[in-house]
Design a protein around this motif. Sequence first.
Motif, mmCIF file in Angstrom:
data_model
loop_
_atom_site.group_PDB
_atom_site.id
_atom_site.type_symbol
_atom_site.label_atom_id
_atom_site.label_comp_id
_atom_site.label_asym_id
_atom_site.label_seq_id
_atom_site.Cartn_x
_atom_site.Cartn_y
_atom_site.Cartn_z
ATOM 1 N N SER A 194 23.353 52.363 47.828
ATOM 2 C CA SER A 194 22.722 52.281 46.511
ATOM 3 C C SER A 194 21.290 52.781 46.549
ATOM 4 C CB SER A 194 22.757 50.842 45.996
ATOM 5 O OG SER A 194 21.891 50.039 46.757
ATOM 6 N N GLN B 281 24.966 50.254 39.305
ATOM 7 C CA GLN B 281 25.204 48.961 39.919
ATOM 8 C C GLN B 281 26.480 49.039 40.737
ATOM 9 O OE1 GLN B 281 25.232 45.927 36.922
ATOM 10 N NE2 GLN B 281 23.108 45.439 37.312
ATOM 11 N N ASN C 79 29.232 46.861 43.176
ATOM 12 C CA ASN C 79 29.702 45.533 43.558
ATOM 13 C C ASN C 79 30.282 45.587 44.956
ATOM 14 O OD1 ASN C 79 29.033 44.306 41.117
ATOM 15 N ND2 ASN C 79 30.884 45.099 40.155
ATOM 16 N N THR D 77 25.835 42.164 44.116
ATOM 17 C CA THR D 77 25.473 43.184 43.142
ATOM 18 C C THR D 77 24.129 43.801 43.499
ATOM 19 O OG1 THR D 77 26.679 42.076 41.366
ATOM 20 C CG2 THR D 77 25.002 43.668 40.708
ATOM 21 N N GLY E 199 21.091 45.814 42.076
ATOM 22 C CA GLY E 199 20.568 46.038 40.735
ATOM 23 C C GLY E 199 19.966 47.415 40.541
ATOM 24 N N LYS E 200 19.548 47.673 39.315
ATOM 25 C CA LYS E 200 18.945 48.945 38.931
ATOM 26 C C LYS E 200 17.437 48.784 38.751
ATOM 27 C CE LYS E 200 22.882 50.685 36.232
ATOM 28 N NZ LYS E 200 23.269 51.247 34.908
ATOM 29 N N ASP F 56 13.954 49.069 36.486
ATOM 30 C CA ASP F 56 13.588 48.862 35.079
ATOM 31 C C ASP F 56 12.139 49.293 34.917
ATOM 32 O OD1 ASP F 56 13.228 48.127 32.477
ATOM 33 O OD2 ASP F 56 13.177 45.963 32.861
ATOM 34 N N GLY G 9 12.664 46.052 37.884
ATOM 35 C CA GLY G 9 14.050 45.975 38.339
ATOM 36 C C GLY G 9 14.138 45.632 39.809
ATOM 37 N N ASP G 10 15.368 45.575 40.311
ATOM 38 C CA ASP G 10 15.616 45.137 41.680
ATOM 39 C C ASP G 10 15.693 46.287 42.680
ATOM 40 O OD1 ASP G 10 15.726 42.461 40.905
ATOM 41 O OD2 ASP G 10 17.851 42.608 40.383
ATOM 42 N N SER G 11 15.554 47.535 42.209
ATOM 43 C CA SER G 11 15.619 48.682 43.104
ATOM 44 C C SER G 11 14.456 49.631 42.818
ATOM 45 C CB SER G 11 16.944 49.439 42.926
ATOM 46 O OG SER G 11 18.052 48.626 43.267
ATOM 47 N N SER H 141 18.346 49.369 34.163
ATOM 48 C CA SER H 141 18.990 48.212 33.551
ATOM 49 C C SER H 141 18.593 48.074 32.090
ATOM 50 C CB SER H 141 18.628 46.937 34.316
ATOM 51 O OG SER H 141 17.219 46.742 34.314
#
Length: 210
Positions: A19, A29, A31, A37, A39-40, A42, A94-96, A157
């Motif tokens: 990812s 995203q 799985n 998960t 994340g994307k 933001d 975001g998470d990435s 996201s």
Amino acid sequence: MRMNVKLAGAAAAAVAALSLALPGGASAQLNAPGGLTVGKPDITISVGYIGNKNWVGGGVVVLDDMGPVIQTQAGPNQDMCRFVQMDYQPGNQGDSDAGASTTKVYRDKVLVGVHPFGPGYLAANSWRPFKTWQMDLREGMNTVDVVMDANKQVSESNENNTFTAKLNVKLDCDGDGKINGVGGFETKPSKPGPGGDPIKSRKLRVQPRG
């Protein structure tokens, strides 16, 4: 059983690594086995200022102080005020990490600025230093749109990336002695009539400044 746990962990790590290698940081995203998960990004804005006034958050910002103006009669038609600085603080909540992206600034739908951000600059869950530039505005109402990731290079996201400033400039920017065509009047004695009537010469009338 112990072997299955190791395999699941390795699969999850592989998905996470994949990812982060996708264009745009994490452009989708994914799985992993076990429900993991990834994340994307933001891309967003925290706050932004023109002069000492925050333009982010809605409402109309009134600019009636010459303090932050470094030039009047600016722009191609010499009818604008040039403000020493307009800015915003970019970030990624975001998470990435986000890949390369471009922010575009529009004044009344006209492109007036382009701000590129390199891959990884907008890291996950971070705020970056303020992006600053000089801004030319006309007397009266101006609409400025700051569009993050304007070219849709990053899958996010939250794709709502347009931040709008309503800026009402109440200053004499074109040098005509008026503000948006209003004001700038002075009183002058009227000229005597053809007969040199002294009574007429004592009357005052309102005339706009030439």
